[in-house]
Design a protein around this motif. Sequence first.
Motif, PDB file in Angstrom:
ATOM      1  N   HIS A 164      38.698  23.742   6.097  1.00 35.09           N
ATOM      2  CA  HIS A 164      37.734  22.561   6.398  1.00 35.09           C
ATOM      3  C   HIS A 164      37.949  21.303   6.012  1.00 35.09           C
ATOM      4  O   HIS A 164      39.080  21.022   5.265  1.00 35.09           O
ATOM      5  N   LEU A 168      38.213  16.444  11.438  1.00 39.82           N
ATOM      6  CA  LEU A 168      38.166  17.867  12.306  1.00 39.82           C
ATOM      7  C   LEU A 168      37.841  17.483  13.629  1.00 39.82           C
ATOM      8  O   LEU A 168      38.316  17.855  14.651  1.00 39.82           O
ATOM      9  N   SER A 223      32.718  22.372   9.989  1.00 41.17           N
ATOM     10  CA  SER A 223      34.058  21.941  10.560  1.00 41.17           C
ATOM     11  C   SER A 223      34.513  22.496  11.767  1.00 41.17           C
ATOM     12  O   SER A 223      34.865  21.634  12.385  1.00 41.17           O
TER      13      SER A 223
END
Length: 433
Positions: free
Chosen positions: A71, A130, A160
């Motif tokens: 993440h 991300l 994420s």
Amino acid sequence: MYLPAVLNFLQASLSSLTGILEFDPPASVSPHDFGRFATLSPYHDRTHVPGVAAELPSDCSVDQVMLLHRHGSRGPEWEDKHIQKLVETLDNSSQAIHKAHLPPNLRFLKDGYKSDLVPQELTVIGRRQLFDHGVDFALQYPFLSTDVVLSSPVQRVVDSSHYFGHGFFGGDVDKVDFVTVDELDVPINWITPWKSCSKYSEAKGHAAASAWRSKYVPPITQRLSSQLGFQLSDDDIRGALYACPYDLAAHNKSPWCAAFHNHELRSLEYEYDLLMDRNSGRMSGNDPGPILGSVYVNKLIERFTNATGDAKELYLEFGHDTSILLVLSALGLNKDRTQLPEDHIRTHRKFRTSEQTPFAARMIWEKFSCKKSFRGPQIRLLLNSATYPLTTCQKSFKDKEFGSCSVKEFISANEFSLNTHYGDETWNATCVD
């Protein structure tokens, strides 16, 4: 659920290319320090290993890919109580601070220090990381696709996966099925295998980190207390140390980073390396690292050999720093010859989470084939955009040149994982109470 928020975020981020979301090192931290906060480091590409080619030979093509992605940057977890304790101490000492003659790097305290960090939540910088990685991945593998994205059920990881998905799939993201490991019909999953190991505990990691803190924090407490003119506690200093990387994770700047000397920030990095080494890196006795990591290694071999007959060309999966470190542990790729000491920093060490698992770390496994350069299917690991040499299975000079090895040799080198299965004697000795 995600689309309006994502569109609003993208509109805001694309409207300015030079605002707070840029990833230039903040003025309070030198470029060398910026990526040296262990698992709390902002994402940065690893430096290429000297002598290892960055690109595959021109006659090779990637046929199959497995992505395991951490993440993005998030708010504090257990560290938040120390940051809040620091804020309380500073509030109660505001008069002393206003009277003190502070050095330039501490004068920000004249205006007070408040923390607006949201515990455990993906930050705006984490969302940007991300999304950008999703775009990068689409450019890197334009001919590979999938209709399923798998993640840990933890909300920041789910978030994420969605931000990555919007970067990678673009307008086709609504056609993709986002699934968590809790929805799988399997006895154990390869992203969070520790959830199926009742003996797994972070106690050893926290004990090691605590032992090291008892060495390096008190001198900082004494130094800053003297400069401020009132007594700080070691817990206050912990809060200030943690505020530095977490402020960076949320705002890309922190006044606290400049309050510390470089060697003190190195000590903070080592604290987290000790924590994670004991939790997921060791391979001795009944330590769970390689046992738990074997679940992913076996899944990797199953897919790259198409053992079940239904392997896909692309797997997009999202987890945690521990998810990645367990894999490296099972493969023996980041294992130091002896355990990291708790009374001094081992400068030269393989286990370094700043390089292996910063926020938004990405582990990419490639299976590739070549017309002439290699015989048979080959495997390569890219960790944070740089080839991570598969030293345990390399047989030829060409293997070493490209950091890769044949799938056949990779399998041979990982008999430990292949001979370890959920519920067997080895597993139960390590994981079952």
